[in-house]
Scaffold this motif. Structure first.
Motif, PDB file in Angstrom:
ATOM      1  N   THR A   1       2.816  -9.867   8.826  1.00 34.52           N
ATOM      2  CA  THR A   1       3.992  -9.077   9.189  1.00 34.52           C
ATOM      3  C   THR A   1       3.956  -7.825   8.323  1.00 34.52           C
ATOM      4  OG1 THR A   1       5.395 -10.177   7.551  1.00 34.52           O
ATOM      5  CG2 THR A   1       5.410 -11.079   9.808  1.00 34.52           C
ATOM      6  N   ALA A   2       4.718  -6.795   8.725  1.00 37.91           N
ATOM      7  CA  ALA A   2       4.721  -5.546   7.964  1.00 37.91           C
ATOM      8  C   ALA A   2       6.155  -5.063   7.745  1.00 37.91           C
ATOM      9  CB  ALA A   2       3.909  -4.480   8.700  1.00 37.91           C
ATOM     10  N   GLU A   3       6.343  -4.433   6.597  1.00 37.99           N
ATOM     11  CA  GLU A   3       7.604  -3.796   6.249  1.00 37.99           C
ATOM     12  C   GLU A   3       7.275  -2.432   5.654  1.00 37.99           C
ATOM     13  OE1 GLU A   3      10.375  -7.050   4.312  1.00 37.99           O
ATOM     14  OE2 GLU A   3       8.305  -7.226   3.592  1.00 37.99           O
ATOM     15  N   TYR A   4       8.223  -1.530   5.672  1.00 33.03           N
ATOM     16  CA  TYR A   4       7.987  -0.218   5.079  1.00 33.03           C
ATOM     17  C   TYR A   4       9.232   0.221   4.317  1.00 33.03           C
ATOM     18  CZ  TYR A   4      11.038   1.928   8.541  1.00 33.03           C
ATOM     19  OH  TYR A   4      12.127   2.274   9.288  1.00 33.03           O
ATOM     20  N   ARG A   5       9.028   1.179   3.437  1.00 36.58           N
ATOM     21  CA  ARG A   5      10.151   1.831   2.764  1.00 36.58           C
ATOM     22  C   ARG A   5       9.729   3.226   2.326  1.00 36.58           C
ATOM     23  NH1 ARG A   5      10.929  -1.397  -2.967  1.00 36.58           N
ATOM     24  NH2 ARG A   5       8.916  -0.832  -3.882  1.00 36.58           N
ATOM     25  N   PHE A   6      10.709   4.103   2.248  1.00 40.02           N
ATOM     26  CA  PHE A   6      10.503   5.464   1.780  1.00 40.02           C
ATOM     27  C   PHE A   6      11.089   5.615   0.379  1.00 40.02           C
ATOM     28  CE2 PHE A   6      10.672   6.131   6.436  1.00 40.02           C
ATOM     29  CZ  PHE A   6       9.452   6.745   6.610  1.00 40.02           C
TER      30      PHE A   6
ATOM     31  N   GLY B   1       4.995  11.998   7.199  1.00 38.09           N
ATOM     32  CA  GLY B   1       5.016  13.143   6.305  1.00 38.09           C
ATOM     33  C   GLY B   1       5.798  12.937   5.016  1.00 38.09           C
ATOM     34  N   ARG B   2       6.204  11.705   4.750  1.00 41.00           N
ATOM     35  CA  ARG B   2       6.969  11.405   3.539  1.00 41.00           C
ATOM     36  C   ARG B   2       6.263  10.324   2.732  1.00 41.00           C
ATOM     37  NH1 ARG B   2      12.619   9.911   6.089  1.00 41.00           N
ATOM     38  NH2 ARG B   2      12.974   9.136   3.997  1.00 41.00           N
TER      39      ARG B   2
ATOM     40  N   LEU C   1       0.836  -1.189   0.000  1.00 37.95           N
ATOM     41  CA  LEU C   1       0.000   0.000   0.000  1.00 37.95           C
ATOM     42  C   LEU C   1       0.879   1.250   0.000  1.00 37.95           C
ATOM     43  CD1 LEU C   1      -2.450  -1.188   2.790  1.00 37.95           C
ATOM     44  CD2 LEU C   1      -2.751  -1.395   0.331  1.00 37.95           C
ATOM     45  N   ALA C   2       0.520   2.216  -0.821  1.00 34.99           N
ATOM     46  CA  ALA C   2       1.255   3.472  -0.893  1.00 34.99           C
ATOM     47  C   ALA C   2       0.509   4.537  -0.098  1.00 34.99           C
ATOM     48  CB  ALA C   2       1.403   3.911  -2.346  1.00 34.99           C
ATOM     49  N   GLY C   3       1.268   5.472   0.471  1.00 31.62           N
ATOM     50  CA  GLY C   3       0.668   6.560   1.223  1.00 31.62           C
ATOM     51  C   GLY C   3       1.750   7.444   1.811  1.00 31.62           C
ATOM     52  N   SER C   4       1.398   8.097   2.878  1.00 29.51           N
ATOM     53  CA  SER C   4       2.325   8.998   3.544  1.00 29.51           C
ATOM     54  C   SER C   4       2.639   8.458   4.932  1.00 29.51           C
ATOM     55  CB  SER C   4       1.705  10.391   3.647  1.00 29.51           C
ATOM     56  OG  SER C   4       2.566  11.268   4.329  1.00 29.51           O
ATOM     57  N   LEU C   5       3.908   8.433   5.262  1.00 30.10           N
ATOM     58  CA  LEU C   5       4.347   7.934   6.560  1.00 30.10           C
ATOM     59  C   LEU C   5       5.332   8.945   7.140  1.00 30.10           C
ATOM     60  CD1 LEU C   5       4.167   5.538   8.510  1.00 30.10           C
ATOM     61  CD2 LEU C   5       5.974   4.434   7.205  1.00 30.10           C
TER      62      LEU C   5
END
Length: 159
Positions: free
Chosen positions: A110-115, A47-48, A41-45
């Motif tokens: 499980t969850a992962e994130y990236r900027f 503020g980025r 999923l794409a969005g803002s995390l």
């Protein structure tokens, strides 16, 4: 980064399949299969621009009669397994009495994130996502041996 930080990102509610669909026979396995898949999923995390990826790692079904099953696999249909109907599977439940019971499926992610397309970073912990409760009608059935089918013996039992 914690699961709380990504609270605005929510994986889709996973669909499930039940065999037979919506009913079961006392003492015989009913098979449950999760349709959960990995989701990005794409969005803002913070503020980025960011992406969060949810990966299913656990599957559970809990019945209002007290029965439950948990698996690291989403399960498979009897046809996919090459198994006969009412065969036991890693994701089946057996009901011991007649009635209507509610089954609550839950998928653990499980969850992962990236900027901005950077490398994926793991977030500690897991997230349990309940799917819609399924109502299951459980009954008994009896088999009857007859000397032929209803076309051959239209007055036979059950014809």
């Amino acid at each position: 980064m914690t699961l709380r930080d990504i609270a605005s990102f929510r994986p889709a509610i996973p669909a499930d399949v039940m065999e037979p669909d919506g009913w079961a026979v006392v003492g015989l396995p009913a098979n449950f299969v999760s349709g959960a898949t990995a989701q990005t999923l794409a969005g803002s995390l913070l503020g980025r621009p960011a992406e969060v990826r949810f990966t299913p790692v656990g599957y559970a079904w809990a019945s209002s009669d007290g029965g439950s099953v948990a698996s690291g696999s989403p399960g498979a249909t009897w046809a996919q397994l090459g198994a006969r109907e009412f065969s036991a599977t890693d994701t089946s439940l057996v009901f011991d009495e007649r009635g209507t019971f509610q089954v609550q499926p839950t998928v653990t992610f499980t969850a992962e994130y990236r900027f901005n397309g950077s490398v994926w970073r793991t977030i500690d912990g897991t997230l349990d996502v309940p799917a819609p409760v399924r109502s299951v009608l459980v009954g008994e059935f009896d088999t009857v041996l007859v000397a032929g089918d209803c076309n051959e013996r239209p007055t036979g039992p059950g014809c």
